[in-house]
Design a protein around this motif. Structure first.
Motif, PDB file in Angstrom:
ATOM      1  N   ALA A  36      -6.840  -5.222  35.200  1.00 31.24           N
ATOM      2  CA  ALA A  36      -6.703  -4.105  36.144  1.00 31.24           C
ATOM      3  C   ALA A  36      -5.395  -3.359  35.924  1.00 31.24           C
ATOM      4  O   ALA A  36      -5.359  -2.127  35.951  1.00 31.24           O
ATOM      5  N   ALA A  37      -4.308  -4.077  35.697  1.00 37.49           N
ATOM      6  CA  ALA A  37      -3.008  -3.440  35.462  1.00 37.49           C
ATOM      7  C   ALA A  37      -3.014  -2.650  34.157  1.00 37.49           C
ATOM      8  O   ALA A  37      -2.476  -1.541  34.087  1.00 37.49           O
ATOM      9  N   VAL A  38      -3.633  -3.208  33.119  1.00 37.04           N
ATOM     10  CA  VAL A  38      -3.722  -2.511  31.836  1.00 37.04           C
ATOM     11  C   VAL A  38      -4.566  -1.247  31.981  1.00 37.04           C
ATOM     12  O   VAL A  38      -4.219  -0.188  31.453  1.00 37.04           O
ATOM     13  N   ALA A  39      -5.669  -1.334  32.710  1.00 37.51           N
ATOM     14  CA  ALA A  39      -6.519  -0.155  32.927  1.00 37.51           C
ATOM     15  C   ALA A  39      -5.739   0.954  33.620  1.00 37.51           C
ATOM     16  O   ALA A  39      -5.859   2.128  33.262  1.00 37.51           O
ATOM     17  N   THR A  40      -4.921   0.592  34.597  1.00 38.96           N
ATOM     18  CA  THR A  40      -4.095   1.579  35.289  1.00 38.96           C
ATOM     19  C   THR A  40      -3.075   2.190  34.339  1.00 38.96           C
ATOM     20  O   THR A  40      -2.879   3.410  34.304  1.00 38.96           O
ATOM     21  N   GLU A  41      -2.431   1.335  33.536  1.00 36.50           N
ATOM     22  CA  GLU A  41      -1.439   1.804  32.571  1.00 36.50           C
ATOM     23  C   GLU A  41      -2.080   2.759  31.566  1.00 36.50           C
ATOM     24  O   GLU A  41      -1.541   3.828  31.278  1.00 36.50           O
ATOM     25  N   PHE A  42      -3.223   2.386  31.044  1.00 33.96           N
ATOM     26  CA  PHE A  42      -3.916   3.238  30.085  1.00 33.96           C
ATOM     27  C   PHE A  42      -4.445   4.516  30.734  1.00 33.96           C
ATOM     28  O   PHE A  42      -4.468   5.564  30.105  1.00 33.96           O
ATOM     29  N   GLY A  43      -4.857   4.425  31.982  1.00 33.19           N
ATOM     30  CA  GLY A  43      -5.454   5.576  32.659  1.00 33.19           C
ATOM     31  C   GLY A  43      -4.547   6.785  32.705  1.00 33.19           C
ATOM     32  O   GLY A  43      -5.007   7.926  32.707  1.00 33.19           O
ATOM     33  N   ALA A  44      -3.251   6.550  32.698  1.00 23.45           N
ATOM     34  CA  ALA A  44      -2.291   7.653  32.756  1.00 23.45           C
ATOM     35  C   ALA A  44      -2.116   8.349  31.412  1.00 23.45           C
ATOM     36  O   ALA A  44      -1.559   9.441  31.353  1.00 23.45           O
ATOM     37  N   GLU A  52      -2.032  12.782  24.693  1.00 23.23           N
ATOM     38  CA  GLU A  52      -1.140  12.111  25.631  1.00 23.23           C
ATOM     39  C   GLU A  52      -0.500  10.900  24.971  1.00 23.23           C
ATOM     40  O   GLU A  52       0.689  10.643  25.135  1.00 23.23           O
ATOM     41  N   TRP A  53      -1.289  10.154  24.217  1.00 23.63           N
ATOM     42  CA  TRP A  53      -0.754   9.007  23.496  1.00 23.63           C
ATOM     43  C   TRP A  53       0.260   9.461  22.459  1.00 23.63           C
ATOM     44  O   TRP A  53       1.313   8.862  22.322  1.00 23.63           O
ATOM     45  N   GLN A  54      -0.076  10.489  21.711  1.00 22.88           N
ATOM     46  CA  GLN A  54       0.818  10.941  20.649  1.00 22.88           C
ATOM     47  C   GLN A  54       2.181  11.323  21.218  1.00 22.88           C
ATOM     48  O   GLN A  54       3.217  11.024  20.624  1.00 22.88           O
ATOM     49  N   ALA A  55       2.189  11.952  22.362  1.00 23.84           N
ATOM     50  CA  ALA A  55       3.449  12.350  22.983  1.00 23.84           C
ATOM     51  C   ALA A  55       4.215  11.140  23.515  1.00 23.84           C
ATOM     52  O   ALA A  55       5.444  11.134  23.538  1.00 23.84           O
ATOM     53  N   ALA A  56       3.490  10.083  23.923  1.00 23.69           N
ATOM     54  CA  ALA A  56       4.127   8.924  24.543  1.00 23.69           C
ATOM     55  C   ALA A  56       4.635   7.892  23.542  1.00 23.69           C
ATOM     56  O   ALA A  56       5.481   7.070  23.884  1.00 23.69           O
ATOM     57  N   LEU A  57       4.126   7.923  22.316  1.00 28.89           N
ATOM     58  CA  LEU A  57       4.515   6.911  21.331  1.00 28.89           C
ATOM     59  C   LEU A  57       5.897   7.206  20.775  1.00 28.89           C
ATOM     60  O   LEU A  57       6.132   8.271  20.204  1.00 28.89           O
ATOM     61  N   PRO A  58       6.836   6.285  20.916  1.00 23.37           N
ATOM     62  CA  PRO A  58       8.193   6.527  20.410  1.00 23.37           C
ATOM     63  C   PRO A  58       8.226   6.533  18.882  1.00 23.37           C
ATOM     64  O   PRO A  58       7.422   5.867  18.227  1.00 23.37           O
ATOM     65  N   ASP A  59       9.151   7.283  18.334  1.00 24.21           N
ATOM     66  CA  ASP A  59       9.279   7.379  16.878  1.00 24.21           C
ATOM     67  C   ASP A  59       9.527   6.015  16.239  1.00 24.21           C
ATOM     68  O   ASP A  59       9.129   5.785  15.098  1.00 24.21           O
ATOM     69  N   ALA A  60      10.159   5.098  16.949  1.00 21.16           N
ATOM     70  CA  ALA A  60      10.467   3.780  16.388  1.00 21.16           C
ATOM     71  C   ALA A  60       9.207   3.015  15.999  1.00 21.16           C
ATOM     72  O   ALA A  60       9.252   2.155  15.121  1.00 21.16           O
ATOM     73  N   VAL A  61       8.067   3.337  16.628  1.00 17.65           N
ATOM     74  CA  VAL A  61       6.803   2.694  16.274  1.00 17.65           C
ATOM     75  C   VAL A  61       6.443   3.002  14.828  1.00 17.65           C
ATOM     76  O   VAL A  61       5.798   2.207  14.153  1.00 17.65           O
ATOM     77  N   PHE A  62       6.890   4.128  14.343  1.00 19.54           N
ATOM     78  CA  PHE A  62       6.503   4.606  13.017  1.00 19.54           C
ATOM     79  C   PHE A  62       7.660   4.514  12.027  1.00 19.54           C
ATOM     80  O   PHE A  62       7.824   5.361  11.156  1.00 19.54           O
ATOM     81  N   ALA A  63       8.467   3.478  12.167  1.00 19.04           N
ATOM     82  CA  ALA A  63       9.601   3.255  11.270  1.00 19.04           C
ATOM     83  C   ALA A  63       9.497   1.863  10.666  1.00 19.04           C
ATOM     84  O   ALA A  63       8.902   0.959  11.254  1.00 19.04           O
ATOM     85  N   ASP A  64      10.087   1.712   9.496  1.00 19.17           N
ATOM     86  CA  ASP A  64      10.103   0.390   8.868  1.00 19.17           C
ATOM     87  C   ASP A  64      11.225  -0.458   9.480  1.00 19.17           C
ATOM     88  O   ASP A  64      11.915  -0.025  10.416  1.00 19.17           O
ATOM     89  N   LEU A  80      -3.284   6.007  15.425  1.00 19.14           N
ATOM     90  CA  LEU A  80      -2.957   5.049  16.475  1.00 19.14           C
ATOM     91  C   LEU A  80      -3.379   5.589  17.837  1.00 19.14           C
ATOM     92  O   LEU A  80      -3.945   4.862  18.655  1.00 19.14           O
ATOM     93  N   ALA A  81      -3.155   6.855  18.097  1.00 23.96           N
ATOM     94  CA  ALA A  81      -3.548   7.460  19.372  1.00 23.96           C
ATOM     95  C   ALA A  81      -5.052   7.371  19.580  1.00 23.96           C
ATOM     96  O   ALA A  81      -5.517   7.043  20.679  1.00 23.96           O
ATOM     97  N   GLU A  82      -5.817   7.642  18.542  1.00 26.09           N
ATOM     98  CA  GLU A  82      -7.275   7.558  18.646  1.00 26.09           C
ATOM     99  C   GLU A  82      -7.710   6.135  18.989  1.00 26.09           C
ATOM    100  O   GLU A  82      -8.598   5.933  19.826  1.00 26.09           O
ATOM    101  N   HIS A  83      -7.092   5.150  18.348  1.00 24.79           N
ATOM    102  CA  HIS A  83      -7.479   3.770  18.602  1.00 24.79           C
ATOM    103  C   HIS A  83      -7.008   3.277  19.972  1.00 24.79           C
ATOM    104  O   HIS A  83      -7.684   2.460  20.602  1.00 24.79           O
ATOM    105  N   LEU A  84      -5.893   3.771  20.447  1.00 27.95           N
ATOM    106  CA  LEU A  84      -5.469   3.422  21.800  1.00 27.95           C
ATOM    107  C   LEU A  84      -6.428   3.996  22.835  1.00 27.95           C
ATOM    108  O   LEU A  84      -6.707   3.359  23.854  1.00 27.95           O
ATOM    109  N   ASP A  85      -6.959   5.187  22.574  1.00 24.65           N
ATOM    110  CA  ASP A  85      -7.978   5.743  23.465  1.00 24.65           C
ATOM    111  C   ASP A  85      -9.220   4.854  23.487  1.00 24.65           C
ATOM    112  O   ASP A  85      -9.817   4.621  24.545  1.00 24.65           O
ATOM    113  N   LEU A  86      -9.624   4.339  22.327  1.00 24.95           N
ATOM    114  CA  LEU A  86     -10.773   3.434  22.266  1.00 24.95           C
ATOM    115  C   LEU A  86     -10.496   2.148  23.041  1.00 24.95           C
ATOM    116  O   LEU A  86     -11.336   1.681  23.817  1.00 24.95           O
ATOM    117  N   LEU A  87      -9.318   1.579  22.848  1.00 27.01           N
ATOM    118  CA  LEU A  87      -8.959   0.366  23.572  1.00 27.01           C
ATOM    119  C   LEU A  87      -8.942   0.619  25.075  1.00 27.01           C
ATOM    120  O   LEU A  87      -9.434  -0.185  25.861  1.00 27.01           O
TER     121      LEU A  87
END
Length: 108
Positions: A36-44, A52-64, A80-87
């Motif tokens: 339930a908490a994850v659904a709420t977190e994802f819902g936003a 929305e995901w693309q804007a929220a993902l920090p640049d550090a996620v895409f660094a070595d 990654l944004a597309e797959h987070l939407d699926l999840l």
């Protein structure tokens, strides 16, 4: 749900009496209260195009490991944004009171 993702809290069923051959796959049970908490977190942060995901993902996620940007950051961010939407959609469909099992197998 920081601290939950990629946390192996379910033993992979290796043949009885054998030592695990690796730490993969990572199997995580998301218990009912956390679903339930994850659904709420994802819902936003879900949308039809993943923006929305693309804007929220920090640049550090895409660094070595050295902090240098990965090649094709824009493509990686979009994928990654597309797959987070699926999840997020899968989490939203979990019936109340049920757990969700996530199996992470690979580093693709």
């Amino acid at each position: 749900m920081e601290g939950l993702w990629e946390t192996s809290n379910v033993a992979w069923p290796w043949p009885q009496g054998t030592e695990p051959r690796s730490t993969w796959p990572v199997v995580t049970e998301v218990p009912p209260a956390a679903v339930a908490a994850v659904a709420t977190e994802f819902g936003a942060l879900t949308g039809s195009d993943g923006s929305e995901w693309q804007a929220a993902l920090p640049d550090a996620v895409f660094a070595d490991a050295d902090g240098d940007p990965l090649d094709d950051v824009d493509d990686a961010r979009e994928e990654l944004a597309e797959h987070l939407d699926l999840l997020a959609a899968w989490v939203a469909r979990v019936p109340a009171g049920d757990s969700l099992i996530l199996v992470i197998d690979g580093d693709q």
